[in-house]
Design a protein around this motif. Sequence first.
Motif, PDB file in Angstrom:
ATOM      1  N   LEU A 174       0.822  -1.203   0.000  1.00 64.11           N
ATOM      2  CA  LEU A 174       0.000   0.000   0.000  1.00 64.11           C
ATOM      3  C   LEU A 174       0.857   1.253   0.000  1.00 64.11           C
ATOM      4  O   LEU A 174       0.424   2.300  -0.460  1.00 64.11           O
ATOM      5  N   THR A 175       2.032   1.153   0.568  1.00 64.18           N
ATOM      6  CA  THR A 175       2.953   2.285   0.659  1.00 64.18           C
ATOM      7  C   THR A 175       4.329   1.836   0.197  1.00 64.18           C
ATOM      8  O   THR A 175       4.606   0.629   0.135  1.00 64.18           O
ATOM      9  N   ALA A 259      -9.887   3.647   0.289  1.00 66.03           N
ATOM     10  CA  ALA A 259     -11.099   4.450   0.479  1.00 66.03           C
ATOM     11  C   ALA A 259     -10.861   5.563   1.492  1.00 66.03           C
ATOM     12  O   ALA A 259     -11.336   6.692   1.317  1.00 66.03           O
ATOM     13  N   TRP A 260     -10.126   5.251   2.542  1.00 71.14           N
ATOM     14  CA  TRP A 260      -9.813   6.268   3.561  1.00 71.14           C
ATOM     15  C   TRP A 260      -8.877   7.327   3.009  1.00 71.14           C
ATOM     16  O   TRP A 260      -9.075   8.524   3.225  1.00 71.14           O
ATOM     17  N   ARG A 261      -7.872   6.910   2.241  1.00 72.61           N
ATOM     18  CA  ARG A 261      -6.894   7.875   1.724  1.00 72.61           C
ATOM     19  C   ARG A 261      -7.511   8.808   0.694  1.00 72.61           C
ATOM     20  O   ARG A 261      -7.214  10.005   0.660  1.00 72.61           O
ATOM     21  N   HIS A 262      -8.402   8.263  -0.167  1.00 71.20           N
ATOM     22  CA  HIS A 262      -9.004   9.090  -1.221  1.00 71.20           C
ATOM     23  C   HIS A 262     -10.340   9.687  -0.818  1.00 71.20           C
ATOM     24  O   HIS A 262     -10.938  10.454  -1.590  1.00 71.20           O
ATOM     25  N   ARG A 263     -10.825   9.302   0.379  1.00 69.62           N
ATOM     26  CA  ARG A 263     -12.066   9.847   0.906  1.00 69.62           C
ATOM     27  C   ARG A 263     -13.269   9.604  -0.017  1.00 69.62           C
ATOM     28  O   ARG A 263     -14.125  10.470  -0.201  1.00 69.62           O
ATOM     29  N   ASN A 264     -13.325   8.422  -0.638  1.00 69.51           N
ATOM     30  CA  ASN A 264     -14.492   8.051  -1.438  1.00 69.51           C
ATOM     31  C   ASN A 264     -14.608   6.533  -1.499  1.00 69.51           C
ATOM     32  O   ASN A 264     -13.700   5.808  -1.093  1.00 69.51           O
ATOM     33  N   ALA A 265     -15.736   6.068  -2.031  1.00 68.54           N
ATOM     34  CA  ALA A 265     -16.037   4.633  -2.032  1.00 68.54           C
ATOM     35  C   ALA A 265     -15.696   3.952  -3.351  1.00 68.54           C
ATOM     36  O   ALA A 265     -16.043   2.784  -3.550  1.00 68.54           O
TER      37      ALA A 265
END
Length: 483
Positions: A174-175, A259-265
Amino acid sequence: MRLRVIQKILGLLLSIFSFALVPPLVIAHWTGDGATEAFAIAIAVIFSAGLILWAPVRKVDRDMKLRDGFIVVVLFWVVLGTSGSIPFMLVDGLNMSLPDAIFESLSGLTTTGATVIVGIDHLPPSILFYRQLLQWLGGMGIIVLAVAILPILGVGGMQLYRAETPGPMKDAKLTPRITETAKALWYIYLGLTVACALAYFVAGMNVFDAIAHSFSTVAIGGFSTHDLSLGYFDNPLIEAIAVLFMFLAGVNFSLHFLAWRHRNAKPYVFDSEFKMYTAVTVGVCLVCGLGLSLTLYQNDWIHAFRLGIFQAVSIGTTTGFTTAGFQSWPGFLPVLLIFASFVGACAGSTGGGIKVIRILLLYKQGRREIQRLIHPSAIVTIKMGGRPVNDRVVDAVWGFFVTYIAVFALLLLSVMATGLDQVTAFSAVAACLNNLGPGLGDVSAHYGALPSTAKMILGFAMVLGRLEIFTLLVLLTPAFWRA
Protein backbone atom coordinates in the motif's frame (compact mmCIF):
# COMPACT_ATOMS: atom_id res chain seq x y z
CA MET A 1 19.56 -20.36 5.13
CA ARG A 2 20.49 -17.90 7.86
CA LEU A 3 19.80 -19.80 11.06
CA ARG A 4 21.21 -17.10 13.32
CA VAL A 5 18.94 -14.47 11.74
CA ILE A 6 15.97 -16.80 12.18
CA GLN A 7 16.90 -17.37 15.82
CA LYS A 8 17.23 -13.63 16.45
CA ILE A 9 13.85 -12.73 14.97
CA LEU A 10 12.07 -15.65 16.64
CA GLY A 11 13.47 -14.56 20.00
CA LEU A 12 12.30 -10.99 19.43
CA LEU A 13 8.83 -12.06 18.41
CA LEU A 14 8.46 -14.31 21.45
CA SER A 15 9.54 -11.47 23.70
CA ILE A 16 6.94 -9.22 22.08
CA PHE A 17 4.23 -11.78 22.66
CA SER A 18 5.07 -12.03 26.36
CA PHE A 19 3.96 -8.39 26.77
CA ALA A 20 0.55 -9.32 25.35
CA LEU A 21 -0.06 -11.24 28.58
CA VAL A 22 0.32 -8.11 30.71
CA PRO A 23 -3.30 -6.88 30.27
CA PRO A 24 -4.76 -10.24 31.44
CA LEU A 25 -2.31 -10.16 34.35
CA VAL A 26 -3.55 -6.69 35.35
CA ILE A 27 -7.17 -7.84 35.07
CA ALA A 28 -6.43 -10.92 37.17
CA HIS A 29 -4.76 -8.81 39.87
CA TRP A 30 -7.50 -6.16 39.82
CA THR A 31 -10.41 -8.61 39.97
CA GLY A 32 -8.68 -11.13 42.22
CA ASP A 33 -9.92 -14.00 40.06
CA GLY A 34 -7.07 -16.31 41.08
CA ALA A 35 -5.19 -16.27 37.76
CA THR A 36 -2.50 -13.72 38.69
CA GLU A 37 0.20 -16.30 39.39
CA ALA A 38 -0.57 -18.23 36.20
CA PHE A 39 -0.11 -15.17 33.98
CA ALA A 40 2.98 -14.02 35.89
CA ILE A 41 4.62 -17.40 35.35
CA ALA A 42 3.60 -17.44 31.69
CA ILE A 43 5.09 -13.98 31.08
CA ALA A 44 8.34 -14.96 32.81
CA VAL A 45 8.67 -18.22 30.87
CA ILE A 46 7.84 -16.80 27.43
CA PHE A 47 9.96 -13.65 27.85
CA SER A 48 12.90 -15.69 29.17
CA ALA A 49 12.63 -18.11 26.25
CA GLY A 50 12.68 -15.21 23.81
CA LEU A 51 15.63 -13.61 25.61
CA ILE A 52 17.58 -16.88 25.59
CA LEU A 53 17.07 -17.18 21.85
CA TRP A 54 17.88 -13.53 21.12
CA ALA A 55 20.84 -12.77 23.40
CA PRO A 56 23.51 -14.99 21.76
CA VAL A 57 22.76 -13.62 18.29
CA ARG A 58 21.73 -10.05 19.13
CA LYS A 59 24.62 -8.56 17.12
CA VAL A 60 23.87 -10.53 13.96
CA ASP A 61 22.95 -8.08 11.20
CA ARG A 62 22.25 -9.85 7.91
CA ASP A 63 19.48 -9.65 5.34
CA MET A 64 16.73 -12.23 5.62
CA LYS A 65 15.72 -14.14 2.51
CA LEU A 66 12.22 -15.28 1.59
CA ARG A 67 13.00 -18.86 2.63
CA ASP A 68 14.02 -17.61 6.06
CA GLY A 69 10.71 -15.75 6.29
CA PHE A 70 8.76 -18.96 5.72
CA ILE A 71 10.67 -20.72 8.49
CA VAL A 72 10.23 -17.83 10.94
CA VAL A 73 6.49 -17.62 10.32
CA VAL A 74 5.83 -21.35 10.68
CA LEU A 75 8.10 -21.70 13.72
CA PHE A 76 6.52 -18.67 15.32
CA TRP A 77 2.94 -19.91 14.98
CA VAL A 78 3.89 -23.36 16.26
CA VAL A 79 5.96 -22.02 19.16
CA LEU A 80 3.45 -19.29 19.95
CA GLY A 81 0.55 -21.72 19.91
CA THR A 82 2.43 -23.91 22.38
CA SER A 83 3.60 -21.12 24.69
CA GLY A 84 0.17 -19.46 24.58
CA SER A 85 -1.25 -22.58 26.20
CA ILE A 86 0.65 -21.99 29.47
CA PRO A 87 -2.00 -19.82 31.19
CA PHE A 88 -4.74 -22.32 30.31
CA MET A 89 -2.82 -25.12 31.99
CA LEU A 90 -1.85 -23.14 35.09
CA VAL A 91 -5.16 -21.51 36.01
CA ASP A 92 -6.89 -23.37 38.84
CA GLY A 93 -10.29 -24.74 37.96
CA LEU A 94 -9.76 -25.14 34.22
CA ASN A 95 -7.97 -28.49 34.61
CA MET A 96 -6.92 -28.45 30.97
CA SER A 97 -4.59 -31.09 29.57
CA LEU A 98 -1.72 -30.12 27.28
CA PRO A 99 -3.59 -31.08 24.06
CA ASP A 100 -6.66 -29.12 25.20
CA ALA A 101 -4.61 -26.06 26.16
CA ILE A 102 -2.69 -26.06 22.87
CA PHE A 103 -5.94 -26.52 20.94
CA GLU A 104 -7.54 -23.53 22.71
CA SER A 105 -4.43 -21.40 22.19
CA LEU A 106 -4.13 -22.27 18.50
CA SER A 107 -7.84 -21.73 18.01
CA GLY A 108 -7.51 -18.21 19.38
CA LEU A 109 -4.35 -17.22 17.52
CA THR A 110 -5.58 -18.58 14.20
CA THR A 111 -8.97 -16.88 14.77
CA THR A 112 -10.73 -20.22 14.40
CA GLY A 113 -12.96 -19.86 17.44
CA ALA A 114 -13.36 -23.57 18.19
CA THR A 115 -13.28 -24.24 21.92
CA VAL A 116 -12.86 -27.20 24.24
CA ILE A 117 -14.14 -25.25 27.26
CA VAL A 118 -17.59 -25.87 28.72
CA GLY A 119 -18.99 -23.22 31.07
CA ILE A 120 -17.45 -20.11 29.53
CA ASP A 121 -19.71 -17.85 31.60
CA HIS A 122 -17.96 -19.04 34.76
CA LEU A 123 -14.36 -18.51 33.59
CA PRO A 124 -12.15 -15.95 35.38
CA PRO A 125 -12.38 -12.50 33.70
CA SER A 126 -8.65 -12.56 32.94
CA ILE A 127 -8.96 -15.84 31.00
CA LEU A 128 -12.00 -14.53 29.14
CA PHE A 129 -10.05 -11.43 28.12
CA TYR A 130 -6.97 -13.49 27.23
CA ARG A 131 -8.97 -15.67 24.83
CA GLN A 132 -10.35 -12.61 23.08
CA LEU A 133 -6.93 -10.93 22.97
CA LEU A 134 -5.37 -14.00 21.35
CA GLN A 135 -7.85 -13.70 18.51
CA TRP A 136 -7.33 -9.98 18.10
CA LEU A 137 -3.56 -10.37 17.87
CA GLY A 138 -3.86 -13.31 15.50
CA GLY A 139 -6.37 -11.51 13.30
CA MET A 140 -4.00 -9.16 11.54
CA GLY A 141 -0.97 -11.19 12.50
CA ILE A 142 1.51 -10.50 15.27
CA ILE A 143 4.32 -10.74 12.73
CA VAL A 144 2.84 -7.89 10.69
CA LEU A 145 2.63 -5.92 13.94
CA ALA A 146 6.27 -6.69 14.64
CA VAL A 147 7.25 -5.45 11.18
CA ALA A 148 5.37 -2.23 11.94
CA ILE A 149 6.89 -1.45 15.33
CA LEU A 150 10.39 -2.91 15.24
CA PRO A 151 12.81 -1.03 12.99
CA ILE A 152 15.20 -3.94 13.34
CA LEU A 153 12.76 -6.01 11.30
CA GLY A 154 12.62 -3.39 8.59
CA VAL A 155 15.48 -5.22 6.85
CA GLY A 156 13.95 -8.33 5.39
CA GLY A 157 10.53 -7.29 6.63
CA MET A 158 8.97 -7.90 3.22
CA GLN A 159 9.92 -11.56 3.52
CA LEU A 160 8.00 -11.86 6.79
CA TYR A 161 5.06 -9.91 5.39
CA ARG A 162 4.82 -12.05 2.24
CA ALA A 163 5.11 -15.29 4.20
CA GLU A 164 2.52 -14.36 6.83
CA THR A 165 -0.08 -12.26 5.03
CA PRO A 166 -2.75 -14.44 3.39
CA GLY A 167 -4.13 -14.11 -0.09
CA PRO A 168 -2.98 -14.41 -3.73
CA MET A 169 -2.48 -10.64 -4.13
CA LYS A 170 -0.34 -10.23 -1.02
CA ASP A 171 2.80 -8.91 -2.74
CA ALA A 172 1.11 -5.57 -3.43
CA LYS A 173 2.24 -2.89 -1.00
CA LEU A 174 0.00 0.00 0.00
CA THR A 175 2.95 2.29 0.66
CA PRO A 176 6.57 2.38 -0.63
CA ARG A 177 7.96 1.07 2.68
CA ILE A 178 6.85 -2.26 4.12
CA THR A 179 6.91 -0.90 7.68
CA GLU A 180 4.52 1.86 6.64
CA THR A 181 2.29 -0.71 4.95
CA ALA A 182 2.14 -2.78 8.13
CA LYS A 183 1.38 0.33 10.18
CA ALA A 184 -1.40 1.35 7.79
CA LEU A 185 -3.01 -2.07 8.11
CA TRP A 186 -2.84 -1.94 11.90
CA TYR A 187 -4.22 1.61 12.08
CA ILE A 188 -7.27 0.49 10.10
CA TYR A 189 -7.57 -2.65 12.20
CA LEU A 190 -7.35 -0.67 15.44
CA GLY A 191 -9.81 1.94 14.15
CA LEU A 192 -12.39 -0.72 13.29
CA THR A 193 -11.90 -2.33 16.70
CA VAL A 194 -12.46 0.93 18.58
CA ALA A 195 -15.53 1.79 16.50
CA CYS A 196 -16.95 -1.70 17.04
CA ALA A 197 -16.38 -1.57 20.81
CA LEU A 198 -18.07 1.83 21.08
CA ALA A 199 -21.02 0.64 19.02
CA TYR A 200 -21.44 -2.47 21.19
CA PHE A 201 -21.31 -0.34 24.33
CA VAL A 202 -23.92 2.09 23.05
CA ALA A 203 -26.12 -0.86 22.05
CA GLY A 204 -26.17 -2.21 25.60
CA MET A 205 -23.07 -4.28 26.32
CA ASN A 206 -21.01 -3.50 29.39
CA VAL A 207 -17.47 -2.20 28.85
CA PHE A 208 -15.81 -5.58 29.32
CA ASP A 209 -18.10 -7.42 26.90
CA ALA A 210 -17.96 -4.60 24.37
CA ILE A 211 -14.16 -4.61 24.23
CA ALA A 212 -13.94 -8.41 24.31
CA HIS A 213 -16.43 -8.92 21.50
CA SER A 214 -14.96 -6.14 19.39
CA PHE A 215 -11.66 -8.07 19.46
CA SER A 216 -13.22 -11.25 18.11
CA THR A 217 -15.58 -9.47 15.70
CA VAL A 218 -12.92 -7.48 13.84
CA ALA A 219 -10.51 -10.43 13.99
CA ILE A 220 -13.29 -12.65 12.56
CA GLY A 221 -12.55 -15.02 15.42
CA GLY A 222 -15.85 -15.91 17.08
CA PHE A 223 -14.77 -16.42 20.68
CA SER A 224 -17.28 -15.01 23.15
CA THR A 225 -17.42 -14.38 26.88
CA HIS A 226 -20.65 -16.37 27.07
CA ASP A 227 -21.65 -19.95 26.25
CA LEU A 228 -24.55 -18.67 24.14
CA SER A 229 -22.23 -16.41 22.14
CA LEU A 230 -24.01 -13.23 20.96
CA GLY A 231 -27.31 -15.03 21.49
CA TYR A 232 -26.75 -14.34 25.19
CA PHE A 233 -27.70 -10.68 24.68
CA ASP A 234 -30.81 -11.34 22.53
CA ASN A 235 -30.47 -7.80 21.18
CA PRO A 236 -31.27 -7.03 17.51
CA LEU A 237 -29.13 -3.87 17.58
CA ILE A 238 -26.08 -5.75 18.87
CA GLU A 239 -26.60 -8.37 16.17
CA ALA A 240 -26.87 -5.68 13.49
CA ILE A 241 -23.62 -4.09 14.68
CA ALA A 242 -21.92 -7.49 14.61
CA VAL A 243 -23.17 -8.13 11.06
CA LEU A 244 -21.82 -4.76 9.88
CA PHE A 245 -18.35 -5.17 11.40
CA MET A 246 -18.03 -8.84 10.45
CA PHE A 247 -18.77 -7.86 6.87
CA LEU A 248 -16.28 -4.97 6.97
CA ALA A 249 -13.59 -7.16 8.53
CA GLY A 250 -14.09 -9.65 5.71
CA VAL A 251 -13.21 -7.01 3.09
CA ASN A 252 -9.67 -6.66 1.76
CA PHE A 253 -8.02 -4.13 4.08
CA SER A 254 -6.30 -2.57 1.07
CA LEU A 255 -9.73 -1.30 -0.04
CA HIS A 256 -10.34 0.23 3.38
CA PHE A 257 -6.97 1.98 3.15
CA LEU A 258 -7.58 3.31 -0.38
CA ALA A 259 -11.10 4.45 0.48
CA TRP A 260 -9.81 6.27 3.56
CA ARG A 261 -6.89 7.87 1.72
CA HIS A 262 -9.00 9.09 -1.22
CA ARG A 263 -12.07 9.85 0.91
CA ASN A 264 -14.49 8.05 -1.44
CA ALA A 265 -16.04 4.63 -2.03
CA LYS A 266 -14.70 4.06 -5.55
CA PRO A 267 -12.20 1.38 -4.46
CA TYR A 268 -15.15 -0.75 -3.29
CA VAL A 269 -17.38 -0.02 -6.28
CA PHE A 270 -14.82 -1.02 -8.89
CA ASP A 271 -13.30 -4.03 -7.11
CA SER A 272 -14.40 -7.37 -8.61
CA GLU A 273 -13.69 -9.37 -5.47
CA PHE A 274 -15.71 -7.01 -3.27
CA LYS A 275 -18.68 -7.18 -5.63
CA MET A 276 -18.63 -10.97 -5.64
CA TYR A 277 -18.15 -11.05 -1.85
CA THR A 278 -21.21 -8.83 -1.44
CA ALA A 279 -23.27 -10.85 -3.91
CA VAL A 280 -22.43 -14.19 -2.25
CA THR A 281 -23.15 -12.80 1.22
CA VAL A 282 -26.49 -11.30 0.19
CA GLY A 283 -27.44 -14.48 -1.65
CA VAL A 284 -26.76 -16.74 1.33
CA CYS A 285 -28.62 -14.32 3.62
CA LEU A 286 -31.69 -14.43 1.37
CA VAL A 287 -31.67 -18.22 1.10
CA CYS A 288 -31.34 -18.65 4.87
CA GLY A 289 -34.00 -16.06 5.61
CA LEU A 290 -36.44 -17.54 3.11
CA GLY A 291 -35.67 -21.09 4.23
CA LEU A 292 -36.41 -20.28 7.87
CA SER A 293 -39.53 -18.25 7.06
CA LEU A 294 -40.95 -21.21 5.11
CA THR A 295 -40.16 -23.79 7.79
CA LEU A 296 -39.43 -22.96 11.43
CA TYR A 297 -40.83 -19.41 11.50
CA GLN A 298 -43.75 -19.38 9.08
CA ASN A 299 -45.60 -16.80 11.16
CA ASP A 300 -42.63 -14.56 11.92
CA TRP A 301 -40.61 -13.79 8.80
CA ILE A 302 -38.87 -10.86 10.53
CA HIS A 303 -37.35 -13.18 13.13
CA ALA A 304 -36.52 -15.67 10.39
CA PHE A 305 -34.54 -13.10 8.43
CA ARG A 306 -32.93 -11.77 11.60
CA LEU A 307 -31.53 -15.23 12.39
CA GLY A 308 -30.78 -16.06 8.78
CA ILE A 309 -28.85 -12.88 8.01
CA PHE A 310 -26.79 -13.04 11.18
CA GLN A 311 -25.76 -16.67 10.75
CA ALA A 312 -25.13 -16.27 7.02
CA VAL A 313 -22.72 -13.37 7.61
CA SER A 314 -21.13 -14.96 10.67
CA ILE A 315 -20.47 -18.34 9.06
CA GLY A 316 -19.82 -16.97 5.58
CA THR A 317 -17.08 -14.66 6.83
CA THR A 318 -15.75 -17.54 9.02
CA THR A 319 -16.36 -15.57 12.22
CA GLY A 320 -18.36 -18.24 14.00
CA PHE A 321 -20.61 -16.21 16.30
CA THR A 322 -24.02 -17.79 16.88
CA THR A 323 -27.41 -16.54 17.98
CA ALA A 324 -29.22 -19.82 17.35
CA GLY A 325 -28.42 -23.50 16.91
CA PHE A 326 -28.08 -23.39 13.12
CA GLN A 327 -26.90 -27.01 13.27
CA SER A 328 -30.53 -28.07 13.88
CA TRP A 329 -32.05 -25.95 11.13
CA PRO A 330 -34.14 -27.94 8.63
CA GLY A 331 -33.13 -29.11 5.19
CA PHE A 332 -29.90 -28.08 3.54
CA LEU A 333 -29.36 -24.82 5.44
CA PRO A 334 -26.66 -26.08 7.90
CA VAL A 335 -24.67 -27.62 5.03
CA LEU A 336 -25.13 -24.46 2.94
CA LEU A 337 -23.56 -22.40 5.74
CA ILE A 338 -20.62 -24.80 6.05
CA PHE A 339 -20.10 -24.61 2.29
CA ALA A 340 -20.25 -20.80 2.49
CA SER A 341 -17.28 -20.93 4.87
CA PHE A 342 -15.27 -22.66 2.12
CA VAL A 343 -15.61 -19.48 0.04
CA GLY A 344 -14.79 -17.38 3.09
CA ALA A 345 -13.87 -13.72 3.08
CA CYS A 346 -11.71 -11.57 0.79
CA ALA A 347 -7.97 -11.89 0.38
CA GLY A 348 -6.13 -9.43 2.57
CA SER A 349 -8.80 -9.61 5.28
CA THR A 350 -8.82 -11.29 8.67
CA GLY A 351 -11.19 -14.01 7.42
CA GLY A 352 -10.50 -17.60 6.49
CA GLY A 353 -11.65 -19.98 3.77
CA ILE A 354 -10.36 -20.39 0.24
CA LYS A 355 -10.96 -16.64 -0.32
CA VAL A 356 -13.41 -14.98 -2.68
CA ILE A 357 -10.78 -13.88 -5.18
CA ARG A 358 -9.67 -17.46 -5.74
CA ILE A 359 -13.26 -18.63 -6.25
CA LEU A 360 -13.78 -15.76 -8.70
CA LEU A 361 -10.64 -16.65 -10.66
CA LEU A 362 -11.64 -20.32 -10.72
CA TYR A 363 -15.03 -19.30 -12.13
CA LYS A 364 -13.44 -17.09 -14.78
CA GLN A 365 -10.99 -19.84 -15.72
CA GLY A 366 -13.85 -22.35 -16.06
CA ARG A 367 -15.77 -19.93 -18.25
CA ARG A 368 -12.68 -19.38 -20.39
CA GLU A 369 -12.29 -23.12 -20.96
CA ILE A 370 -15.92 -23.34 -22.10
CA GLN A 371 -15.33 -20.46 -24.53
CA ARG A 372 -12.23 -22.22 -25.85
CA LEU A 373 -14.27 -25.35 -26.52
CA ILE A 374 -16.75 -23.32 -28.54
CA HIS A 375 -14.08 -21.19 -30.29
CA PRO A 376 -10.83 -23.24 -30.33
CA SER A 377 -8.85 -20.52 -32.10
CA ALA A 378 -9.94 -17.66 -29.88
CA ILE A 379 -7.54 -15.96 -27.48
CA VAL A 380 -9.49 -15.42 -24.28
CA THR A 381 -7.95 -13.34 -21.50
CA ILE A 382 -9.05 -13.44 -17.87
CA LYS A 383 -9.53 -9.94 -16.49
CA MET A 384 -10.01 -8.53 -13.00
CA GLY A 385 -11.12 -4.92 -12.69
CA GLY A 386 -10.63 -4.44 -16.43
CA ARG A 387 -6.99 -5.57 -16.30
CA PRO A 388 -5.66 -8.91 -17.61
CA VAL A 389 -4.59 -11.47 -15.02
CA ASN A 390 -1.23 -13.15 -15.50
CA ASP A 391 -1.61 -16.85 -16.31
CA ARG A 392 0.89 -17.59 -13.55
CA VAL A 393 -1.61 -16.22 -11.00
CA VAL A 394 -4.36 -18.41 -12.44
CA ASP A 395 -2.06 -21.45 -12.33
CA ALA A 396 -1.21 -20.65 -8.69
CA VAL A 397 -4.92 -20.48 -7.82
CA TRP A 398 -5.55 -23.85 -9.47
CA GLY A 399 -2.55 -25.27 -7.63
CA PHE A 400 -3.87 -23.95 -4.32
CA PHE A 401 -7.35 -25.35 -4.96
CA VAL A 402 -6.08 -28.83 -5.84
CA THR A 403 -3.76 -28.83 -2.83
CA TYR A 404 -6.59 -27.65 -0.61
CA ILE A 405 -8.84 -30.52 -1.73
CA ALA A 406 -6.04 -33.06 -1.25
CA VAL A 407 -5.16 -31.74 2.21
CA PHE A 408 -8.83 -31.64 3.20
CA ALA A 409 -9.28 -35.27 2.16
CA LEU A 410 -6.20 -36.43 4.09
CA LEU A 411 -7.25 -34.53 7.21
CA LEU A 412 -10.78 -35.88 6.94
CA LEU A 413 -9.58 -39.48 6.74
CA SER A 414 -7.14 -38.90 9.61
CA VAL A 415 -9.85 -37.46 11.86
CA MET A 416 -12.28 -40.23 10.96
CA ALA A 417 -9.58 -42.76 11.89
CA THR A 418 -9.77 -41.46 15.48
CA GLY A 419 -13.38 -42.66 15.71
CA LEU A 420 -15.45 -39.63 14.63
CA ASP A 421 -18.52 -40.10 12.43
CA GLN A 422 -18.60 -38.68 8.91
CA VAL A 423 -20.72 -35.60 9.65
CA THR A 424 -18.69 -34.61 12.71
CA ALA A 425 -15.36 -35.26 10.98
CA PHE A 426 -16.29 -33.41 7.79
CA SER A 427 -17.61 -30.34 9.58
CA ALA A 428 -14.76 -30.30 12.12
CA VAL A 429 -12.09 -30.37 9.41
CA ALA A 430 -13.99 -27.74 7.39
CA ALA A 431 -14.42 -25.53 10.46
CA CYS A 432 -10.73 -25.75 11.43
CA LEU A 433 -9.16 -25.57 7.97
CA ASN A 434 -11.40 -22.59 7.11
CA ASN A 435 -10.77 -21.04 10.56
CA LEU A 436 -14.51 -21.03 11.22
CA GLY A 437 -15.06 -22.70 14.61
CA PRO A 438 -18.54 -24.20 15.04
CA GLY A 439 -19.38 -27.36 13.14
CA LEU A 440 -22.07 -30.02 12.97
CA GLY A 441 -22.67 -33.23 14.86
CA ASP A 442 -20.54 -33.69 17.98
CA VAL A 443 -18.71 -30.36 17.44
CA SER A 444 -21.81 -28.19 17.15
CA ALA A 445 -21.34 -26.84 20.69
CA HIS A 446 -17.69 -27.50 21.55
CA TYR A 447 -14.73 -29.76 20.77
CA GLY A 448 -14.10 -30.90 24.34
CA ALA A 449 -15.37 -34.46 23.83
CA LEU A 450 -13.04 -35.26 20.91
CA PRO A 451 -10.06 -37.60 21.35
CA SER A 452 -6.73 -35.85 21.97
CA THR A 453 -5.37 -37.18 18.67
CA ALA A 454 -8.26 -35.60 16.77
CA LYS A 455 -7.65 -32.29 18.56
CA MET A 456 -3.99 -32.29 17.53
CA ILE A 457 -4.90 -33.04 13.91
CA LEU A 458 -7.46 -30.25 13.94
CA GLY A 459 -4.95 -27.90 15.56
CA PHE A 460 -2.61 -28.64 12.64
CA ALA A 461 -5.51 -27.87 10.29
CA MET A 462 -6.01 -24.49 11.98
CA VAL A 463 -2.40 -23.49 11.34
CA LEU A 464 -2.61 -24.78 7.76
CA GLY A 465 -5.70 -22.66 7.19
CA ARG A 466 -4.26 -19.54 8.84
CA LEU A 467 -1.08 -19.75 6.76
CA GLU A 468 -3.04 -20.71 3.63
CA ILE A 469 -1.50 -24.17 3.30
CA PHE A 470 1.50 -23.40 1.08
CA THR A 471 3.41 -21.41 3.71
CA LEU A 472 3.54 -24.51 5.88
CA LEU A 473 3.65 -27.23 3.22
CA VAL A 474 6.59 -25.61 1.46
CA LEU A 475 8.73 -26.51 4.47
CA LEU A 476 7.89 -30.19 3.96
CA THR A 477 9.30 -30.32 0.44
CA PRO A 478 12.89 -31.53 -0.18
CA ALA A 479 13.37 -28.78 -2.80
CA PHE A 480 12.96 -26.10 -0.13
CA TRP A 481 15.88 -27.45 1.91
CA ARG A 482 18.08 -28.06 -1.15
CA ALA A 483 17.70 -24.52 -2.46
